[in-house]
Design an enzyme around this catalytic site. Structure first.
Site, PDB file in Angstrom:
ATOM      1  CE  LYS A   1       3.201   3.188   2.948  1.00 54.24           C
ATOM      2  NZ  LYS A   1       3.273   2.831   4.805  1.00 54.24           N
TER       3      LYS A   1
ATOM      4  CD  GLU B   1      10.544   1.339  10.537  1.00 59.27           C
ATOM      5  OE1 GLU B   1      10.136   2.218   9.822  1.00 59.27           O
ATOM      6  OE2 GLU B   1       9.817   0.773   9.769  1.00 59.27           O
TER       7      GLU B   1
ATOM      8  CE1 TYR C   1       1.549  -0.161   4.689  1.00 56.02           C
ATOM      9  CE2 TYR C   1      -0.305   1.830   4.332  1.00 56.02           C
ATOM     10  CZ  TYR C   1       0.756   1.038   5.362  1.00 56.02           C
ATOM     11  OH  TYR C   1       1.453   1.165   6.219  1.00 56.02           O
TER      12      TYR C   1
ATOM     13  NE  ARG D   1      -6.023 -20.400   3.622  1.00 59.57           N
ATOM     14  CZ  ARG D   1      -4.708 -21.016   4.457  1.00 59.57           C
ATOM     15  NH1 ARG D   1      -4.359 -22.000   3.393  1.00 59.57           N
ATOM     16  NH2 ARG D   1      -4.100 -20.188   4.974  1.00 59.57           N
TER      17      ARG D   1
ATOM     18  NE  ARG E   1       6.884   4.018   0.059  1.00 61.65           N
ATOM     19  CZ  ARG E   1       6.988   4.973   1.424  1.00 61.65           C
ATOM     20  NH1 ARG E   1       8.178   5.018   2.223  1.00 61.65           N
ATOM     21  NH2 ARG E   1       5.798   5.570   2.157  1.00 61.65           N
TER      22      ARG E   1
HETATM   23  N1  PLP Z   1       7.559   3.929   9.153  1.00 60.28           N
HETATM   24  C1  PLP Z   1       6.852   2.887   8.725  1.00 60.28           C
HETATM   25  C2  PLP Z   1       6.638   1.865   9.251  1.00 60.28           C
HETATM   26  C3  PLP Z   1       5.281   3.522   8.132  1.00 60.28           C
HETATM   27  O1  PLP Z   1       4.400   2.495   7.894  1.00 60.28           O
HETATM   28  C4  PLP Z   1       5.863   4.837   7.773  1.00 60.28           C
HETATM   29  C5  PLP Z   1       4.516   5.486   6.842  1.00 60.28           C
HETATM   30  O2  PLP Z   1       3.425   5.117   7.134  1.00 60.28           O
HETATM   31  C6  PLP Z   1       6.876   5.539   7.524  1.00 60.28           C
HETATM   32  C7  PLP Z   1       7.976   5.470   8.247  1.00 60.28           C
HETATM   33  C8  PLP Z   1       6.817   6.947   6.600  1.00 60.28           C
HETATM   34  O3  PLP Z   1       7.098   7.276   5.091  1.00 60.28           O
HETATM   35  P1  PLP Z   1       6.701   7.931   4.329  1.00 60.28           P
HETATM   36  O4  PLP Z   1       7.261   9.191   5.290  1.00 60.28           O
HETATM   37  O5  PLP Z   1       7.112   7.732   3.207  1.00 60.28           O
HETATM   38  O6  PLP Z   1       4.716   8.371   4.767  1.00 60.28           O
END
Ligand code: PLP
Length: 284
Positions: free
Chosen positions: A148, A180, A32, A99, A51
């Site tokens: 992501k 993070e 996403y 599945r 990305r």
């Molecule tokens: N780290 C994680 C785990 C995230 O889910 C997100 C954003 O959803 C970010 C960092 C920040 O990324 P961005 O600046 O592209 O929103």
């Protein structure tokens, strides 16, 4: 009622459907993006589109549509839903198939869903006036956090842990170092140096992070990309996070310890200002 986009159609949200066999539902087999909207325009769209292409390619998934079409769909949804300030969510899965752990045939059409969230005043200064308090929690996510994916259960649990502790978010810690935030990148400031974890498979490569670090360098601020501990963060002069939905958000408390004097710091304020200035100027 909102209009959402599903596989080529714009539909009222209560008529939009995906299959019970969708691999996003059965295997979290999807990725996403979230792009913010200010003044009816998209912030950092090119970065999010790039990305997305990388996430898809790392998982061997086809892009459902090209980037120009994606931009058109984003704009159409913003217009149809009258979004001034808000967010556009884009979800792509490997599609629906009986599945099986093995991926379905390459011809299986991916599922593409986009929807908006209105957030009036998303970039207003009062949103960042107080700053966030965060707690630290162990990082129990999978190993490819640079992709992501829609596997957001652990970050969701982290947000719940933060809420239960009366905090705004959680910073995740692995091997003694901060990776993070639950949905944002983490930073500290010591003297005139901004410190944030180096890129790798352990964190998402934030689009806001890339822009903020570029702008910091252009403004002659010092940047160090390296890991740091919770203890180092607690002793820092400032802390903050970045994300597409929060831009630059000061962090004023970590595990109950105030950072600096416990109020938002000047570096975070300056970065928020220069980031939002440029983001608005370059919005599409
Ligand atoms: N780290 C994680 C785990 C995230 O889910 C997100 C954003 O959803 C970010 C960092 C920040 O990324 P961005 O600046 O592209 O929103």
């Amino acid at each position: 009622m909102r209009t959402v986009y599903v596989n080529g159609e714009y539909l009222p949200e209560d008529q939009a459907k995906v299959s019970v066999f969708d691999r996003g539902f059965l295997f979290a087999d999807g990725v996403y993006e979230v792009t913010s909207v200010l003044g009816g325009k998209l912030i950092d769209f090119a970065g999010h589109a790039a990305r997305l292409a990388r996430s898809l390619s790392e998982l061997g998934m086809k892009a459902p549509v090209d980037t120009d079409t994606l931009l058109e769909i984003h704009r159409e949804l913003i217009a149809r839903n009258g979004i001034e300030d808000g967010l556009v969510y884009l979800q792509v899965t490997r599609g629906a198939a009986d599945r099986d752990f093995l991926y379905p045939d390459a011809e299986t059409p991916p599922t593409l869903v986009l929807f908006t969230q209105a957030k009036p005043g998303l970039a207003e200064p009062d949103r960042a006036a107080k700053g966030w308090s965060v707690i630290s929690i162990p990082d129990r996510r999978w190993g490819r956090r640079d992709i992501k994916t829609v596997q957001l259960l652990y970050p969701s649990m982290g947000k719940m842990m933060a809420k239960a502790a009366g905090a705004d978010d959680a910073w995740m810690v692995e091997d003694g170092a901060v990776t993070e935030g639950t949905s944002n990148n983490a930073y500290i400031v010591k003297g005139d140096t901004i410190i944030t974890r180096h890129l790798g498979e352990e964190i998402l490569h934030g689009i806001t992070r890339a822009a903020v670090l570029r702008l910091a360098a252009e403004a002659q601020m010092k940047v160090e990309e390296r890991s740091f501990t919770i203890e180092e963060a607690q002793g820092a002069d400032e802390a903050f996070i970045t994300s597409a939905s929060s831009f630059v958000m000061p962090v004023v408390e970590i595990d109950g310890t105030p950072i600096g004097d416990g109020t938002p710091g000047p570096m975070a304020a300056r970065l928020r200002e220069i980031y939002l200035d440029e983001a608005r100027r370059k919005a599409v």
